[in-house]
Design an enzyme around this catalytic site. Structure first.
Site, PDB file in Angstrom:
ATOM      1  N   THR A 248       0.831  -1.212   0.000  1.00 59.77           N
ATOM      2  CA  THR A 248       0.000   0.000   0.000  1.00 59.77           C
ATOM      3  C   THR A 248       0.857   1.250   0.000  1.00 59.77           C
TER       4      THR A 248
ATOM      5  N   GLY B  75       3.085  -3.180   8.167  1.00 55.22           N
ATOM      6  CA  GLY B  75       2.972  -3.498   9.594  1.00 55.22           C
ATOM      7  C   GLY B  75       4.217  -4.191  10.101  1.00 55.22           C
TER       8      GLY B  75
ATOM      9  N   GLU C  85      -6.358  -6.165   3.607  1.00 51.85           N
ATOM     10  CA  GLU C  85      -6.381  -7.391   2.784  1.00 51.85           C
ATOM     11  C   GLU C  85      -7.501  -7.359   1.766  1.00 51.85           C
TER      12      GLU C  85
HETATM   13  C1  LIG Z   1      -6.889 -20.135  10.989  1.00 52.95           C
HETATM   14  C2  LIG Z   1      -5.627 -19.342  11.020  1.00 52.95           C
HETATM   15  C3  LIG Z   1      -5.943 -17.877  11.275  1.00 52.95           C
HETATM   16  C4  LIG Z   1      -4.697 -17.054  11.125  1.00 52.95           C
HETATM   17  C5  LIG Z   1      -4.989 -15.611  11.418  1.00 52.95           C
HETATM   18  C6  LIG Z   1      -5.246 -14.850  10.151  1.00 52.95           C
HETATM   19  C7  LIG Z   1      -6.028 -13.615  10.438  1.00 52.95           C
HETATM   20  C8  LIG Z   1      -5.430 -12.387   9.811  1.00 52.95           C
HETATM   21  C9  LIG Z   1      -4.877 -11.502  10.848  1.00 52.95           C
HETATM   22  C10 LIG Z   1      -4.424 -10.191  10.289  1.00 52.95           C
HETATM   23  C11 LIG Z   1      -3.106 -10.316   9.614  1.00 52.95           C
HETATM   24  C12 LIG Z   1      -2.351  -9.277   9.298  1.00 52.95           C
HETATM   25  C13 LIG Z   1      -2.800  -7.895   9.559  1.00 52.95           C
HETATM   26  C14 LIG Z   1      -3.328  -7.300   8.324  1.00 52.95           C
HETATM   27  C15 LIG Z   1      -2.263  -6.514   7.623  1.00 52.95           C
HETATM   28  C16 LIG Z   1      -2.812  -5.990   6.356  1.00 52.95           C
HETATM   29  C17 LIG Z   1      -2.090  -6.107   5.236  1.00 52.95           C
HETATM   30  C18 LIG Z   1      -2.601  -5.557   3.999  1.00 52.95           C
HETATM   31  O1  LIG Z   1      -3.654  -4.963   3.921  1.00 52.95           O
HETATM   32  S1  LIG Z   1      -1.601  -5.892   2.651  1.00 52.95           S
HETATM   33  C19 LIG Z   1      -2.352  -5.011   1.331  1.00 52.95           C
HETATM   34  C20 LIG Z   1      -3.677  -5.614   0.916  1.00 52.95           C
HETATM   35  N1  LIG Z   1      -4.110  -4.968  -0.267  1.00 52.95           N
HETATM   36  C21 LIG Z   1      -5.063  -5.466  -1.075  1.00 52.95           C
HETATM   37  O2  LIG Z   1      -5.709  -6.463  -0.784  1.00 52.95           O
HETATM   38  C22 LIG Z   1      -5.266  -4.746  -2.385  1.00 52.95           C
HETATM   39  C23 LIG Z   1      -6.665  -4.955  -2.933  1.00 52.95           C
HETATM   40  N2  LIG Z   1      -6.665  -4.746  -4.379  1.00 52.95           N
HETATM   41  C24 LIG Z   1      -6.529  -5.826  -5.238  1.00 52.95           C
HETATM   42  O3  LIG Z   1      -6.404  -6.972  -4.863  1.00 52.95           O
HETATM   43  C25 LIG Z   1      -6.613  -5.523  -6.723  1.00 52.95           C
HETATM   44  O4  LIG Z   1      -6.252  -4.173  -6.967  1.00 52.95           O
HETATM   45  C26 LIG Z   1      -8.043  -5.769  -7.289  1.00 52.95           C
HETATM   46  C27 LIG Z   1      -8.332  -7.242  -7.217  1.00 52.95           C
HETATM   47  C28 LIG Z   1      -9.054  -4.984  -6.520  1.00 52.95           C
HETATM   48  C29 LIG Z   1      -8.089  -5.305  -8.730  1.00 52.95           C
HETATM   49  O5  LIG Z   1      -6.944  -5.819  -9.348  1.00 52.95           O
HETATM   50  P1  LIG Z   1      -6.704  -5.476 -10.885  1.00 52.95           P
HETATM   51  O6  LIG Z   1      -7.097  -4.079 -11.138  1.00 52.95           O
HETATM   52  O7  LIG Z   1      -5.364  -5.926 -11.261  1.00 52.95           O
HETATM   53  O8  LIG Z   1      -7.723  -6.480 -11.566  1.00 52.95           O
HETATM   54  P2  LIG Z   1      -9.078  -6.151 -12.283  1.00 52.95           P
HETATM   55  O9  LIG Z   1     -10.114  -5.728 -11.288  1.00 52.95           O
HETATM   56  O10 LIG Z   1      -8.813  -5.250 -13.447  1.00 52.95           O
HETATM   57  O11 LIG Z   1      -9.444  -7.619 -12.799  1.00 52.95           O
HETATM   58  C30 LIG Z   1      -8.645  -8.173 -13.840  1.00 52.95           C
HETATM   59  C31 LIG Z   1      -8.746  -9.669 -13.745  1.00 52.95           C
HETATM   60  O12 LIG Z   1      -7.894 -10.124 -12.698  1.00 52.95           O
HETATM   61  C32 LIG Z   1      -8.623 -10.978 -11.851  1.00 52.95           C
HETATM   62  N3  LIG Z   1      -8.022 -10.922 -10.525  1.00 52.95           N
HETATM   63  C33 LIG Z   1      -7.895  -9.833  -9.732  1.00 52.95           C
HETATM   64  N4  LIG Z   1      -7.275 -10.181  -8.594  1.00 52.95           N
HETATM   65  C34 LIG Z   1      -7.011 -11.514  -8.678  1.00 52.95           C
HETATM   66  C35 LIG Z   1      -6.392 -12.457  -7.802  1.00 52.95           C
HETATM   67  N5  LIG Z   1      -5.937 -12.085  -6.587  1.00 52.95           N
HETATM   68  N6  LIG Z   1      -6.290 -13.731  -8.198  1.00 52.95           N
HETATM   69  C36 LIG Z   1      -6.785 -14.094  -9.412  1.00 52.95           C
HETATM   70  N7  LIG Z   1      -7.400 -13.266 -10.310  1.00 52.95           N
HETATM   71  C37 LIG Z   1      -7.486 -11.989  -9.919  1.00 52.95           C
HETATM   72  C38 LIG Z   1     -10.012 -10.448 -11.888  1.00 52.95           C
HETATM   73  O13 LIG Z   1     -10.927 -11.407 -11.432  1.00 52.95           O
HETATM   74  C39 LIG Z   1     -10.146 -10.153 -13.362  1.00 52.95           C
HETATM   75  O14 LIG Z   1     -10.384 -11.341 -14.034  1.00 52.95           O
HETATM   76  P3  LIG Z   1     -11.335 -11.328 -15.331  1.00 52.95           P
HETATM   77  O15 LIG Z   1     -11.292 -12.737 -15.808  1.00 52.95           O
HETATM   78  O16 LIG Z   1     -10.720 -10.333 -16.279  1.00 52.95           O
HETATM   79  O17 LIG Z   1     -12.675 -10.876 -14.849  1.00 52.95           O
HETATM   80  C1  LIG Z   2      -4.840  -1.957  10.421  1.00 49.50           C
HETATM   81  C2  LIG Z   2      -4.321  -1.918   9.008  1.00 49.50           C
HETATM   82  C3  LIG Z   2      -3.156  -2.598   8.702  1.00 49.50           C
HETATM   83  C4  LIG Z   2      -2.644  -2.554   7.398  1.00 49.50           C
HETATM   84  N1  LIG Z   2      -1.452  -3.197   7.132  1.00 49.50           N
HETATM   85  C5  LIG Z   2      -0.939  -3.136   5.873  1.00 49.50           C
HETATM   86  C6  LIG Z   2       0.311  -3.761   5.585  1.00 49.50           C
HETATM   87  O1  LIG Z   2       0.950  -4.360   6.446  1.00 49.50           O
HETATM   88  N2  LIG Z   2       0.803  -3.669   4.320  1.00 49.50           N
HETATM   89  C7  LIG Z   2       0.113  -3.028   3.324  1.00 49.50           C
HETATM   90  O2  LIG Z   2       0.589  -3.003   2.193  1.00 49.50           O
HETATM   91  N3  LIG Z   2      -1.094  -2.420   3.568  1.00 49.50           N
HETATM   92  C8  LIG Z   2      -1.621  -2.460   4.827  1.00 49.50           C
HETATM   93  N4  LIG Z   2      -2.824  -1.846   5.087  1.00 49.50           N
HETATM   94  C9  LIG Z   2      -3.469  -1.028   4.050  1.00 49.50           C
HETATM   95  C10 LIG Z   2      -4.702  -1.698   3.483  1.00 49.50           C
HETATM   96  O3  LIG Z   2      -4.341  -2.785   2.680  1.00 49.50           O
HETATM   97  C11 LIG Z   2      -5.510  -0.667   2.696  1.00 49.50           C
HETATM   98  O4  LIG Z   2      -5.975   0.316   3.590  1.00 49.50           O
HETATM   99  C12 LIG Z   2      -6.700  -1.349   2.009  1.00 49.50           C
HETATM  100  O5  LIG Z   2      -6.242  -2.136   0.931  1.00 49.50           O
HETATM  101  C13 LIG Z   2      -7.745  -0.347   1.505  1.00 49.50           C
HETATM  102  O6  LIG Z   2      -7.172   0.515   0.551  1.00 49.50           O
HETATM  103  P1  LIG Z   2      -7.278   2.108   0.772  1.00 49.50           P
HETATM  104  O7  LIG Z   2      -6.855   2.402   2.133  1.00 49.50           O
HETATM  105  O8  LIG Z   2      -6.606   2.732  -0.386  1.00 49.50           O
HETATM  106  O9  LIG Z   2      -8.842   2.404   0.686  1.00 49.50           O
HETATM  107  P2  LIG Z   2      -9.635   2.943  -0.587  1.00 49.50           P
HETATM  108  O10 LIG Z   2      -9.601   1.943  -1.668  1.00 49.50           O
HETATM  109  O11 LIG Z   2      -9.214   4.326  -0.870  1.00 49.50           O
HETATM  110  O12 LIG Z   2     -11.119   2.903   0.024  1.00 49.50           O
HETATM  111  C14 LIG Z   2     -11.855   4.080   0.321  1.00 49.50           C
HETATM  112  C15 LIG Z   2     -13.281   3.877  -0.170  1.00 49.50           C
HETATM  113  O13 LIG Z   2     -13.248   3.802  -1.597  1.00 49.50           O
HETATM  114  C16 LIG Z   2     -14.065   2.722  -2.036  1.00 49.50           C
HETATM  115  N5  LIG Z   2     -13.558   2.177  -3.296  1.00 49.50           N
HETATM  116  C17 LIG Z   2     -12.277   2.043  -3.680  1.00 49.50           C
HETATM  117  N6  LIG Z   2     -12.201   1.462  -4.882  1.00 49.50           N
HETATM  118  C18 LIG Z   2     -13.471   1.214  -5.269  1.00 49.50           C
HETATM  119  C19 LIG Z   2     -14.065   0.603  -6.423  1.00 49.50           C
HETATM  120  N7  LIG Z   2     -13.328   0.127  -7.439  1.00 49.50           N
HETATM  121  N8  LIG Z   2     -15.408   0.491  -6.466  1.00 49.50           N
HETATM  122  C20 LIG Z   2     -16.167   0.948  -5.446  1.00 49.50           C
HETATM  123  N9  LIG Z   2     -15.671   1.540  -4.334  1.00 49.50           N
HETATM  124  C21 LIG Z   2     -14.340   1.664  -4.253  1.00 49.50           C
HETATM  125  C22 LIG Z   2     -13.931   1.688  -0.937  1.00 49.50           C
HETATM  126  O14 LIG Z   2     -15.050   0.796  -0.965  1.00 49.50           O
HETATM  127  C23 LIG Z   2     -13.926   2.572   0.319  1.00 49.50           C
HETATM  128  O15 LIG Z   2     -15.271   2.803   0.713  1.00 49.50           O
HETATM  129  C24 LIG Z   2      -3.348  -1.849   6.387  1.00 49.50           C
HETATM  130  C25 LIG Z   2      -4.539  -1.189   6.699  1.00 49.50           C
HETATM  131  C26 LIG Z   2      -5.034  -1.215   8.002  1.00 49.50           C
HETATM  132  C27 LIG Z   2      -6.309  -0.497   8.319  1.00 49.50           C
END
Ligand SMILES: CCCCCCCCCC/C=C\CCC/C=C/C(=O)SCCNC(=O)CCNC(=O)[C@H](O)C(C)(C)COP(=O)(O)OP(=O)(O)OC[C@H]1O[C@@H](n2cnc3c(N)ncnc32)[C@H](O)[C@@H]1OP(=O)(O)O
Ligand SMILES: Cc1cc2nc3c(=O)[nH]c(=O)nc-3n(C[C@H](O)[C@H](O)[C@H](O)COP(=O)(O)OP(=O)(O)OC[C@H]3O[C@@H](n4cnc5c(N)ncnc54)[C@H](O)[C@@H]3O)c2cc1C
Length: 633
Positions: free
Chosen positions: A122, A161, A397
Site C-alpha cells: 500500500t 505493519g 487485505e
Molecule cells: C486459521 C488461522 C488464522 C490465522 C490468522 C489470520 C487472520 C489475519 C490476521 C491479520 C493479519 C495481518 C494484519 C493485516 C495486515 C494488512 C495487510 C494488507 O492490507 S496488505 C495489502 C492488501 N491490499 C489489497 O488487498 C489490495 C486490494 N486490491 C486488489 O487486490 C486488486 O487491486 C483488485 C483485485 C481490486 C483489482 O486488481 P486489478 O485491477 O489488477 O484487476 P481487475 O479488477 O482489473 O481484474 C482483472 C482480472 O484479474 C482478476 N483478478 C484480480 N485479482 C485476482 C487475484 N488475486 N487472483 C486471481 N485473479 C485476480 C479479476 O478477477 C479479473 O479477471 P477477469 O477474468 O478479467 O474478470
Molecule cells: C490496520 C491496518 C493494517 C494494514 N497493514 C498493511 C500492511 O501491512 N501492508 C500493506 O501493504 N497495507 C496495509 N494496510 C493497508 C490496506 O491494505 C488498505 O488500507 C486497504 O487495501 C484499503 O485501501 P485504501 O486504504 O486505499 O482504501 P480505498 O480503496 O481508498 O477505500 C476508500 C473507499 O473507496 C471505495 N472504493 C475504492 N475502490 C473502489 C471501487 N473500485 N469500487 C467501489 N468503491 C471503491 C472503498 O469501498 C472505500 O469505501 C493496512 C490497513 C489497516 C487499516
C-alpha cells in the site's frame, strides 16, 4: 463455580468433546492444539507474556518447536497473546507466505530461515487499486541492480505493519517495467547506513497498537537484481523480462490471507459469543413474573435473539473457514503445478467470503458487547479490545466493498457464459438453472418447509435472482447508451447485493454439508438446529429478497418469525454447552465476563482493584494538583 453456569452444564444432550473435535478437524488436531496451549505455552517456564522479551521469546520458541503450519502458529500465538494482535502477525501471515510462494528455490534457501520482515504494498495514494501503485523499480544492467524510487508523495509506502526501525527486509510491490505489471522485491536495508531512505511511523490509529505501521520513502535506492522474487517472473541480467503465467500470481499472498481471514472471523465471533453467553447465564436482572426472583438475562427472548443467531453464525463461519482453507490448499497446489484454471474461482470465493464474514462478525462483536450492558463496555470484558483489533479486517487485505465487486465480476462473467449456453461447474453451477428457467420457485406450500435442503435451495434461488437482476441492470444501462464501465458503476449496488447473497448461500450450503457429515446423533441434532437457525434468521433479515424471488409468500412471512422463536427456545438449553465446545481457554479469552467458572463479580472486583489508579488510597494527583489549589481558595 457459579451455580448458574454449573446448572447450565448439566443434562447435556450432546458430546461436547466430539463437537470440539469437529471444529478442530479431528481428535488429533484437538490434542495437538491443547498440547501447544498447555505444554508449549502455559507450562513453559520461559512463558513470559506481557514482558518486553515476549516477542523474541515467542519467535525463538516457534523455531525451537518447529511450528510452521499457519493454523498451529495461530494456536500458539493466540495462546501467547490472547485475543490481541502482536507486532509479528504480518511476518507470519504475509511476509513468510510470500517468500514461500514467490521465491525461486535459491532465494528461498537464502532468505527464509534468516529474516523477519513486513509487506509494503500500500502507498499513501493507493491501497485498493494496485495497478495505480507508483513506486518504481528501474533495472540498471550496468550494475545489475534495481533502482527503487518513490516519485511522488502519494507513492510513499504507507501502512507496512511490523516495520522494524533497524533492519528492513520487506516485500515490495513496485512497477518495474510497465504500468500493467508489477513484481515483488525483497529489499533488505540496514538502517541508518543505507542512504535514500526516509522511514517512520504513520502515527496513532483506531487500535492495532501492538503493530507499528510505518511509512517508507525511497530516493533512488539500489538493490541487487537477485532481490526480485523470481519464481513466476524474472528480469534477466541483460534486462529482458520473463512474464509470469498470469500477472495475478503476484497477488497470491492476498488470496492466501483472505482465505485465512474467513476462519478467523469465525474464531473471533466464537470468542465473543463465549463471553456474552456465559455472562448472560450468570447475570440476573429485572423480572419476568412480578414478585419472582430476577431471571438470568439469557431467558429474555430478546437476549436470545441477539446472541443465538450469532452463535449459529460463528459455527457457520468456522466451517466455512475449513472449507476455504481446504479449497485454497487444493487450488494453490494446482497453481504450483502450472494449472491456473481454478485461480479465478479461488479469487472470487476468497474475496467474497472475506468480505461477507468480516462484515458480519464486525457487527456481531458489537452486538455481543452491547448485550453485556455496562460491563460489556469495560475493558475487563475483553469485548472492546476484540472489536478494536478485528474491525480493520473489513478494510485491510482487500477493502470489503471492492472484494464483493471482485466476486460480482466473476458472477457476471459466469452468468454471461450460461447465457451463451455454456455449462458451469463449481460454486456457480446453480446459475445453469437460471438459463434453463428451472429456477422457477417450487410450489410454495402454505407452510414453511423447514427441511434444511429446501432452505439451501431457497437461498440458491435468491442468489440466482439477484445475480440476474444485477446483470439486467448492466444491460439496461447499456441499452440507455451508457458505456460498459458506466453501466457497471451504475449497477454496483445490485452487484454487491448479488455477491452478498451468493456468499450467504455458499456459507449455508457449507454448514448443511458439514451437518450431513456428522455421525454422532446428539451432535448432529444440535448442529442441525443451529443450521436451521442460521437459515431462518437470514430469511427474516432478507424477507424481501425471498418474496421477490417468489420462494416465500406474504402468508408465510409470519411463520418465519414463529419458526425463529421456536428455534431460539430450542437452542436455549444448550447455549452454554455450545460455547464450551469452542474450548477457548480463560487465559486466551482474558475476559472477566467470559470465565469458564462464571465467577464474574469476584473477578471483576479484583480486576478493578488491580487498576493502576487504585494503587494508593488517594491518587498522587490529589496531592500534586488539587490540594495546592484548595490551599489557595
Ligand atoms: C486459521 C488461522 C488464522 C490465522 C490468522 C489470520 C487472520 C489475519 C490476521 C491479520 C493479519 C495481518 C494484519 C493485516 C495486515 C494488512 C495487510 C494488507 O492490507 S496488505 C495489502 C492488501 N491490499 C489489497 O488487498 C489490495 C486490494 N486490491 C486488489 O487486490 C486488486 O487491486 C483488485 C483485485 C481490486 C483489482 O486488481 P486489478 O485491477 O489488477 O484487476 P481487475 O479488477 O482489473 O481484474 C482483472 C482480472 O484479474 C482478476 N483478478 C484480480 N485479482 C485476482 C487475484 N488475486 N487472483 C486471481 N485473479 C485476480 C479479476 O478477477 C479479473 O479477471 P477477469 O477474468 O478479467 O474478470
Ligand atoms: C490496520 C491496518 C493494517 C494494514 N497493514 C498493511 C500492511 O501491512 N501492508 C500493506 O501493504 N497495507 C496495509 N494496510 C493497508 C490496506 O491494505 C488498505 O488500507 C486497504 O487495501 C484499503 O485501501 P485504501 O486504504 O486505499 O482504501 P480505498 O480503496 O481508498 O477505500 C476508500 C473507499 O473507496 C471505495 N472504493 C475504492 N475502490 C473502489 C471501487 N473500485 N469500487 C467501489 N468503491 C471503491 C472503498 O469501498 C472505500 O469505501 C493496512 C490497513 C489497516 C487499516
Amino acid at each position: 463455580m457459579n451455580p448458574d453456569i454449573l446448572r447450565e452444564r448439566q443434562n447435556a444432550t450432546f458430546d461436547i468433546e466430539k463437537l470440539t473435535n469437529i471444529l478442530d478437524g479431528g481428535a488429533e488436531r484437538t490434542n495437538r492444539r491443547r498440547e501447544i496451549r498447555e505444554v508449549l505455552v502455559l507450562n513453559d517456564p520461559d512463558f513470559d507474556y506481557g514482558t518486553p522479551t515476549s516477542l523474541p521469546t515467542m519467535i525463538l520458541k516457534l523455531r525451537e518447536y518447529g511450528i510452521s503450519d499457519p493454523v498451529e502458529i495461530n494456536w500458539y500465538k493466540s495462546m501467547y497473546w490472547g485475543t490481541g494482535r502482536e507486532a509479528l502477525g504480518l511476518h507470519y501471515v504475509m511476509f513468510l507466505p510470500t517468500l514461500y510462494t514467490q521465491c525461486d528455490s535459491e532465494q528461498f534457501n537464502k532468505w527464509v530461515p534468516l529474516i523477519i520482515g513486513t509487506y509494503a504494498q500500500t502507498e499513501m495514494g493507493h491501497g485498493t487499486h494496485l495497478r495505480g501503485l507508483e513506486t518504481t523499480a528501474t533495472f540498471d544492467p550496468a550494475t545489475q541492480e534495481f533502482v527503487m524510487h518513490s516519485p511522488t508523495v502519494t507513492s510513499i509506502k504507507w501502512w507496512p505493519g511490523g516495520r522494524n526501525p533497524l533492519f528492513l527486509p520487506l516485500i515490495f510491490l513496485s512497477i518495474p517495467l510497465s504500468a500493467s505489471l508489477f513484481d515483488l522485491f525483497l529489499s533488505g536495508f540496514a538502517l541508518p547506513t543505507c542512504s535514500g531512505i526516509v522511514i517512520g511511523d504513520i502515527g496513532p490509529k483506531f487500535g492495532f497498537d501492538a503493530v507499528d505501521n510505518g511509512y517508507l520513502k525511497l530516493e533512488h535506492v539500489r538493490i541487487p537484481r537477485e532481490n526480485m522474487l523470481m519464481k513466476y517472473a524474472q528480469v534477466k541480467p541483460d534486462g529482458s523480462y520473463v512474464k509470469p503465467l498470469s500477472s495475478k500470481l503476484t497477488y497470491g499472498t492476498m488470496v492466501f490471507i483472505r482465505s485465512l481471514i474467513v476462519g478467523n472471523a469465525g474464531i473471533v465471533l466464537s470468542q465473543c459469543c463465549t463471553i456474552a453467553i456465559r455472562y448472560s447465564a450468570v447475570r440476573h436482572q429485572s423480572e419476568i413474573r412480578a414478585g419472582e426472583a430476577e431471571p438470568q438475562i439469557l431467558d429474555y427472548q430478546t437476549q436470545q435473539h441477539k446472541l443465538f443467531p450469532l452463535l449459529a453464525t460463528a459455527y457457520a463461519f468456522l466451517f466455512a473457514g475449513q472449507y476455504m482453507i481446504d479449497t485454497y490448499n487444493r487450488i494453490s497446489g494446482d497453481i504450483n503445478q502450472g494449472d491456473l484454471s481454478e485461480m479465478p474461482e479461488l479469487h472470487a470465493l476468497s474475496a467474497g467470503l472475506k468480505a461477507f464474514t468480516t462484515w458480519t462478525a464486525n457487527t456481531g462483536i458489537e452486538v455481543c458487547r452491547m448485550s453485556c450492558g455496562g460491563h460489556g463496555y469495560s475493558r475487563s470484558s475483553a469485548l472492546p479490545d476484540i472489536y478494536v483489533e478485528f474491525t480493520p479486517s473489513c478494510t485491510y487485505e482487500g477493502e470489503n466493498t471492492v472484494m464483493m465487486l471482485q466476486t460480482a465480476r466473476f458472477l457476471m462473467k459466469s452468468y454471461r457464459q450460461v447465457q451463451a449456453g455454456q455449462q458451469l461447474s463449481g460454486a456457480v453451477s446453480y446459475l445453469n438453472k437460471v438459463h434453463h428457467r428451472v429456477m422457477a420457485p417450487q410450489a410454495v406450500s402454505s407452510q414453511l418447509d423447514l427441511n434444511l435442503n429446501t432452505l439451501v435451495d431457497l437461498y440458491e434461488i435468491r442468489a440466482a435472482m439477484l445475480v440476474e437482476l444485477a446483470a439486467q441492470s448492466i444491460q439496461q444501462e447499456s441499452a440507455r447508451g451508457k458505456c460498459q464501465e458506466d453501466s457497471w458503476n451504475n449497477s454496483t449496488i445490485d452487484l454487491v447485493r448479488a455477491s452478498d447473497a451468493h456468499c450467504h448461500y455458499m456459507v449455508l450450503k457449507m454448514f448443511r454439508d458439514k451437518v450431513d457429515q456428522i455421525e454422532d446423533p446428539g451432535v448432529h441434532s444440535v448442529m442441525s438446529t443451529l443450521a436451521h437457525l442460521y437459515a431462518i434468521h437470514g430469511m427474516g433479515n432478507f424477507t424481501g429478497d425471498f418474496l421477490q424471488a417468489g420462494v416465500l409468500t406474504g402468508a408465510q412471512v409470519p411463520s418465519v418469525s414463529k419458526c425463529l422463536k421456536g428455534l431460539l427456545a430450542e437452542v436455549r438449553p444448550s447455549a452454554v454447552l455450545l460455547v464450551d465446545a469452542f474450548d477457548h481457554h480463560d487465559k486466551m479469552l482474558n475476559s472477566v465476563l467470559g470465565r469458564h467458572d462464571g465467577n464474574v463479580y469476584e473477578a471483576m472486583f479484583e480486576w478493578a482493584r488491580s487498576s493502576p489508579l487504585n494503587r494508593t488510597e488517594v491518587h498522587e494527583s490529589f496531592h500534586k494538583h488539587l490540594k495546592p489549589l484548595q490551599a489557595k481558595l
